[in-house]
Design an enzyme around this catalytic site. Structure first.
Site, PDB file in Angstrom:
ATOM      1  N   GLN A 113     -16.781  -0.221  17.371  1.00 53.71           N
ATOM      2  CA  GLN A 113     -16.152  -1.282  18.164  1.00 53.71           C
ATOM      3  C   GLN A 113     -14.821  -0.820  18.736  1.00 53.71           C
ATOM      4  O   GLN A 113     -14.477  -1.132  19.880  1.00 53.71           O
ATOM      5  CB  GLN A 113     -15.936  -2.522  17.299  1.00 53.71           C
ATOM      6  CG  GLN A 113     -17.189  -3.342  17.096  1.00 53.71           C
ATOM      7  CD  GLN A 113     -16.915  -4.630  16.347  1.00 53.71           C
ATOM      8  OE1 GLN A 113     -16.489  -4.604  15.194  1.00 53.71           O
ATOM      9  NE2 GLN A 113     -17.163  -5.749  16.982  1.00 53.71           N
ATOM     10  N   GLY A 114     -14.068  -0.103  17.946  1.00 52.91           N
ATOM     11  CA  GLY A 114     -12.749   0.320  18.390  1.00 52.91           C
ATOM     12  C   GLY A 114     -12.747   1.579  19.231  1.00 52.91           C
ATOM     13  O   GLY A 114     -11.747   1.891  19.891  1.00 52.91           O
ATOM     14  N   GLY A 124     -19.306   0.851  11.622  1.00 53.14           N
ATOM     15  CA  GLY A 124     -19.582  -0.160  12.643  1.00 53.14           C
ATOM     16  C   GLY A 124     -18.327  -0.607  13.363  1.00 53.14           C
ATOM     17  O   GLY A 124     -18.307  -0.750  14.594  1.00 53.14           O
ATOM     18  N   GLU A 125     -17.265  -0.832  12.608  1.00 52.60           N
ATOM     19  CA  GLU A 125     -15.997  -1.235  13.205  1.00 52.60           C
ATOM     20  C   GLU A 125     -15.393  -0.098  14.030  1.00 52.60           C
ATOM     21  O   GLU A 125     -14.751  -0.347  15.056  1.00 52.60           O
ATOM     22  CB  GLU A 125     -15.023  -1.684  12.123  1.00 52.60           C
ATOM     23  CG  GLU A 125     -15.377  -3.004  11.446  1.00 52.60           C
ATOM     24  CD  GLU A 125     -16.528  -2.879  10.452  1.00 52.60           C
ATOM     25  OE1 GLU A 125     -17.090  -3.917  10.066  1.00 52.60           O
ATOM     26  OE2 GLU A 125     -16.870  -1.739  10.064  1.00 52.60           O
ATOM     27  N   PHE A 126     -15.603   1.130  13.581  1.00 55.28           N
ATOM     28  CA  PHE A 126     -15.137   2.275  14.365  1.00 55.28           C
ATOM     29  C   PHE A 126     -15.771   2.274  15.747  1.00 55.28           C
ATOM     30  O   PHE A 126     -15.100   2.509  16.760  1.00 55.28           O
ATOM     31  CB  PHE A 126     -15.470   3.586  13.647  1.00 55.28           C
ATOM     32  CG  PHE A 126     -15.278   4.808  14.498  1.00 55.28           C
ATOM     33  CD1 PHE A 126     -14.018   5.366  14.659  1.00 55.28           C
ATOM     34  CD2 PHE A 126     -16.358   5.387  15.163  1.00 55.28           C
ATOM     35  CE1 PHE A 126     -13.835   6.492  15.466  1.00 55.28           C
ATOM     36  CE2 PHE A 126     -16.183   6.510  15.962  1.00 55.28           C
ATOM     37  CZ  PHE A 126     -14.919   7.058  16.113  1.00 55.28           C
TER      38      PHE A 126
END
Length: 416
Positions: A63-64, A59-61
């Protein structure tokens, strides 16, 4: 406090080591870190400066990802190193084409941090949302390497704001710039003396908007849908699937695409047991049988692989996002970007974007079967449904631009 932190890190390692005997995720976590530094030394040219991105998980990937793409576009001479804490991120993105190197993050010890930073020689480090590691932050600060945190969001119950949270507050002081999602985060940070935060928004809006403009097309899915109204269930858990089965039973003029969060055979069979015989097909079977499987008797398409969901919403009229009866809902913005009204369970309060969708009347939170059926009944009105979907899409459009805000800073402070 540092002693307790270090003790906690070692204790975590011990727990993971013990857990590997009966937990496949723990086993994968440990296996991925075996001989890790040997692999990093072999793969990375330490004479070059790298851009280091770290993500907790998938999920954070996502975002980035817009920031990675722009880095590779604007500064292609800098190789990109990506690290993940969780196997669920690493295993799915270890072959990501825009990364020169993808590794697991070594355990956060002073020795590991020094060794890792020395090898990859970062020009810049970018962390996303929730990841704060004391020794890595300290080592970057010691070497005067710029460190930014993007799409961060803060809540009063976090350790930073507790009387015993001095160590975590010190981590924030080692960050060059915090790009936060909202004004409330700025206010909380200022109350503890952190003045180097900027409202930068959430890069996920950029990501989902770009995805909605150029989604992948799946011919077999399109054939299954035909001209029916489509209900898309994304990242569903058993509690969600139990409720969705009631909708399937009552709304016979709809078809359903369900992408469970877990695709283990026993999980899929449990969901299928809730459905009428001969009403469903797995995507892998549809693929094997060809288009002839997409007949009018099939009303439920179960996605039994990973990686399709973000593009499946293009076929839908309504989206249900799973997780709201557990630890928290999954990504609502992917569906909203396609102009779908969104439904989810009651556990959404920690997710700013979900609260924004609720505020704009583009989403509905339900607590039980009765409430879900009531919302579905309302959404049978196509004009009402389109109005809620338009509000969802508008919200996404109005909140893009986080990536540009980050790069305005980077161009002035890092790449000048």
């Amino acid at each position: 406090m540092l002693f307790i932190y270090n003790l906690g890190i070692q204790f975590y390692w011990i727990i993971i080591t013990i857990s590997q005997a009966f937990n496949i995720k723990a086993k994968t976590w440990l296996k991925g870190r075996k001989n890790l530094f040997q692999k990093i030394k072999q793969d990375v040219n330490s004479e070059k400066e790298h851009i280091w991105f770290h993500f907790a998980s998938l999920g954070e990937f996502e975002q980035g990802r817009p920031v990675i793409e722009k880095i590779k576009s604007d500064y292609p001479d800098y190789p990109v190193v990506i690290t993940f804490f969780s196997p669920s991120g690493y295993e799915l993105r270890k072959n990501y084409s825009l990364a020169d190197h993808v590794f697991y993050l070594p355990l956060d010890t002073k020795r590991n941090a020094r060794q890792f930073v020395e090898i990859i020689n970062p020009k810049l480090a970018i962390f996303t949302k929730y990841e704060y590691w004391y020794h890595f932050f300290t080592e970057l600060d010691r070497r005067n390497i710029p460190l930014i945190v993007i799409s961060a969001i803060f809540r009063k119950e976090q350790l930073f704001f507790k009387w015993y949270g001095s160590l975590h507050r010190s981590m924030l002081r080692k960050v060059s710039r915090l790009f936060v999602q909202d004004a409330a985060s700025i206010s909380m940070l200022e109350n503890i003396g952190i003045m180097h935060a900027t409202i930068g928004g959430d890069t996920r809006f950029d990501r989902v908007a770009a995805n909605a403009e150029q989604p992948k097309d799946f011919q077999l899915v399109r054939s299954f849908c035909d001209s029916a109204n489509i209900f898309v269930g994304g990242s569903t858990w058993p509690d969600d699937e139990n409720l969705i089965s009631k909708v399937i039973a009552q709304f016979e003029n709809w078809k359903f695409i369900i992408a469970p969060h877990e695709i283990k055979p026993d999980k899929l069979k449990a969901f299928e047991s809730l459905l009428p015989d001969k009403s469903y097909v797995r995507y892998s079977d549809l693929k094997n049988d060809g288009l002839s499987s997409a007949n009018k008797m099939l009303r439920v398409l179960i996605i039994d692989n990973i990686g399709m969901l973000s593009s499946l919403y293009q076929y839908g009229q309504i989206a249900y996002i799973g997780g709201g009866f557990g630890v928290g809902i999954h990504n609502t913005l992917e569906a909203a970007a396609f102009g779908l009204p969104v439904i989810f369970g009651p556990n959404y309060k920690r997710f700013l974007e979900a609260k924004m969708l609720i505020s704009e009347k583009a989403a509905f939170s339900i607590k039980n079967e009765e409430e879900l059926l009531e919302v579905m009944t309302k959404l049978q009105d196509s004009e009402f449904r389109k109005g809620r979907g338009s509000a969802a899409k508008r919200l996404v459009s109005e909140n893009t631009g986080a990536t540009e805000a980050i790069f305005t800073y980077l161009n002035e402070r890092v790449f000048n």
